[in-house]
Design a protein around this motif. Structure first.
Motif, short mmCIF file in Angstrom:
data_model
loop_
_atom_site.label_atom_id
_atom_site.label_comp_id
_atom_site.label_asym_id
_atom_site.label_seq_id
_atom_site.Cartn_x
_atom_site.Cartn_y
_atom_site.Cartn_z
N GLY A 97 60.10 26.47 9.39
CA GLY A 97 59.89 25.20 10.09
C GLY A 97 59.19 24.18 9.20
N GLY A 98 58.20 24.63 8.46
CA GLY A 98 57.49 23.74 7.53
C GLY A 98 58.39 23.26 6.41
N ARG A 99 59.24 24.15 5.90
CA ARG A 99 60.18 23.74 4.85
C ARG A 99 61.17 22.70 5.36
NH1 ARG A 99 63.09 28.78 2.52
NH2 ARG A 99 64.15 27.15 1.35
N LEU A 100 61.66 22.89 6.58
CA LEU A 100 62.57 21.90 7.17
C LEU A 100 61.87 20.56 7.38
CD1 LEU A 100 64.42 24.19 9.72
CD2 LEU A 100 65.53 22.83 7.93
N LEU A 101 60.64 20.61 7.87
CA LEU A 101 59.86 19.39 8.08
C LEU A 101 59.65 18.66 6.76
CD1 LEU A 101 58.40 17.74 10.25
CD2 LEU A 101 56.39 19.17 9.89
N ASP A 102 59.27 19.37 5.72
CA ASP A 102 59.10 18.76 4.40
C ASP A 102 60.41 18.14 3.90
OD1 ASP A 102 56.45 19.61 4.37
OD2 ASP A 102 56.83 21.33 3.05
N ALA A 103 61.52 18.84 4.13
CA ALA A 103 62.82 18.35 3.64
C ALA A 103 63.23 17.06 4.33
CB ALA A 103 63.89 19.42 3.84
N VAL A 104 63.08 17.01 5.65
CA VAL A 104 63.50 15.79 6.35
C VAL A 104 62.55 14.64 6.02
CG1 VAL A 104 62.33 16.06 8.61
CG2 VAL A 104 64.59 14.96 8.47
N GLU A 105 61.25 14.93 5.89
CA GLU A 105 60.31 13.88 5.50
C GLU A 105 60.70 13.30 4.13
OE1 GLU A 105 56.22 15.55 7.63
OE2 GLU A 105 56.43 15.68 5.45
N GLY A 106 60.98 14.17 3.18
CA GLY A 106 61.35 13.72 1.84
C GLY A 106 62.60 12.86 1.85
N ARG A 107 63.59 13.27 2.61
CA ARG A 107 64.83 12.49 2.67
C ARG A 107 64.61 11.16 3.37
NH1 ARG A 107 69.97 15.15 4.55
NH2 ARG A 107 70.71 13.16 3.78
N LEU A 108 63.83 11.14 4.45
CA LEU A 108 63.60 9.88 5.17
C LEU A 108 62.85 8.89 4.29
CD1 LEU A 108 62.69 11.18 8.74
CD2 LEU A 108 64.83 10.09 8.02
N SER A 134 49.17 21.25 10.79
CA SER A 134 49.03 21.85 9.45
C SER A 134 49.78 21.04 8.39
CB SER A 134 49.52 23.30 9.45
OG SER A 134 50.92 23.37 9.51
N HIS A 135 50.68 20.17 8.81
CA HIS A 135 51.42 19.32 7.89
C HIS A 135 50.90 17.88 7.90
CE1 HIS A 135 54.67 21.84 6.22
NE2 HIS A 135 54.23 22.63 7.18
N GLY A 136 49.70 17.69 8.42
CA GLY A 136 49.03 16.40 8.32
C GLY A 136 49.24 15.45 9.48
N TYR A 137 49.92 15.87 10.51
CA TYR A 137 50.14 15.00 11.67
C TYR A 137 48.90 14.98 12.55
CZ TYR A 137 55.07 14.61 10.58
OH TYR A 137 56.25 14.33 9.95
N VAL A 138 48.62 13.80 13.12
CA VAL A 138 47.49 13.67 14.04
C VAL A 138 48.01 13.07 15.35
CG1 VAL A 138 45.73 13.44 12.25
CG2 VAL A 138 46.87 11.40 13.10
N GLU A 155 51.59 11.43 14.46
CA GLU A 155 52.04 10.62 13.33
C GLU A 155 51.33 11.03 12.05
OE1 GLU A 155 51.39 6.44 13.95
OE2 GLU A 155 52.95 6.30 15.48
N LYS A 156 51.94 10.63 10.96
CA LYS A 156 51.27 10.69 9.66
C LYS A 156 51.91 9.66 8.76
CE LYS A 156 53.47 14.17 6.70
NZ LYS A 156 53.29 15.47 6.06
N GLU A 157 51.13 9.17 7.82
CA GLU A 157 51.62 8.20 6.85
C GLU A 157 52.37 8.92 5.74
OE1 GLU A 157 51.23 4.75 7.16
OE2 GLU A 157 50.43 5.31 9.13
N VAL A 158 53.33 8.23 5.15
CA VAL A 158 54.02 8.79 3.99
C VAL A 158 53.04 8.76 2.84
CG1 VAL A 158 55.91 8.43 2.34
CG2 VAL A 158 56.29 8.04 4.78
N PRO A 159 52.80 9.90 2.20
CA PRO A 159 51.86 9.92 1.07
C PRO A 159 52.35 9.00 -0.05
CG PRO A 159 52.55 12.15 1.67
CD PRO A 159 53.38 11.19 2.45
N GLN A 160 51.44 8.24 -0.61
CA GLN A 160 51.77 7.38 -1.75
C GLN A 160 51.54 8.17 -3.03
OE1 GLN A 160 53.18 4.35 -1.26
NE2 GLN A 160 53.10 5.03 0.87
#
Length: 172
Positions: A97-108, A134-138, A155-160
């Motif tokens: 689930g974390g890998r999928l979340l990271d993948a979609v975040e990266g693509r978006l 655990s993936h930084g969402y609040v 929500e969480k901000e896109v890391p710069q």
């Protein structure tokens, strides 16, 4: 020797497998809230195919089998909306689930210029809430949809990138 799980963009050929997996995965949520009329359980194949054409859909495959999926879109204001993160019950609790979340975040962020991410889940869905935190969402809000269900928006901000990161990447 086992087959490893790969993550990639979904194709139209994945639609039926995604829909079947979605139906399987959302049974737990429906039972938790005693509501079997939730949209993931009533979505049609045609509606899912429309999402595949419009949004960013990522799948996890074990060989030819789709064992996970997640969808995302980006609003005009740069908000990446992430939805329907699903992992086959036999594959849960292994980091997929974390890998999928990271993948979609990266693509978006890379393909659609997302500046923040937003998703939601039910207030009793502790596993989902734990994953997202655990993936930084609040949590940024809660809305009561009916007497049995409060929806928590996170929500969480896109890391710069760190200063100079572009130069390090260019040198690699």
């Amino acid at each position: 020797m086992g087959t490893s799980v790969t993550i990639s963009a979904a194709t139209d050929q994945d639609a039926e497998q995604i829909l079947k997996l979605q139906y399987l995965c959302y049974q737990q949520e429906a039972a938790l809230y005693d509501d079997y009329g939730i949209e993931p359980l009533t979505q049609t194949l045609q509606a899912l195919r429309a999402e595949l054409g419009e949004g960013c859909v990522v799948v996890a495959r074990l060989g030819e089998e789709v064992v996970g999926s997640v969808r995302g879109t980006v609003d005009e204001d740069g908000t990446g909306r992430i939805a329907k993160l699903i992992v086959h019950p036999r594959m849960q609790r292994h980091g997929l689930g974390g890998r999928l979340l990271d993948a979609v975040e990266g693509r978006l962020a890379a393909e659609r210029s997302a500046t923040r991410y937003r998703l939601f889940t039910g207030h009793r869905s502790e596993g989902n809430l734990r994953l997202y935190r655990s993936h930084g969402y609040v949590p940024v809000g809660t809305e009561q949809l009916n007497p049995r269900l409060n929806v928590v928006t996170l929500e969480k901000e896109v890391p710069q990138p760190a200063a100079g990161a572009e130069e390090l990447v260019a040198q690699a």
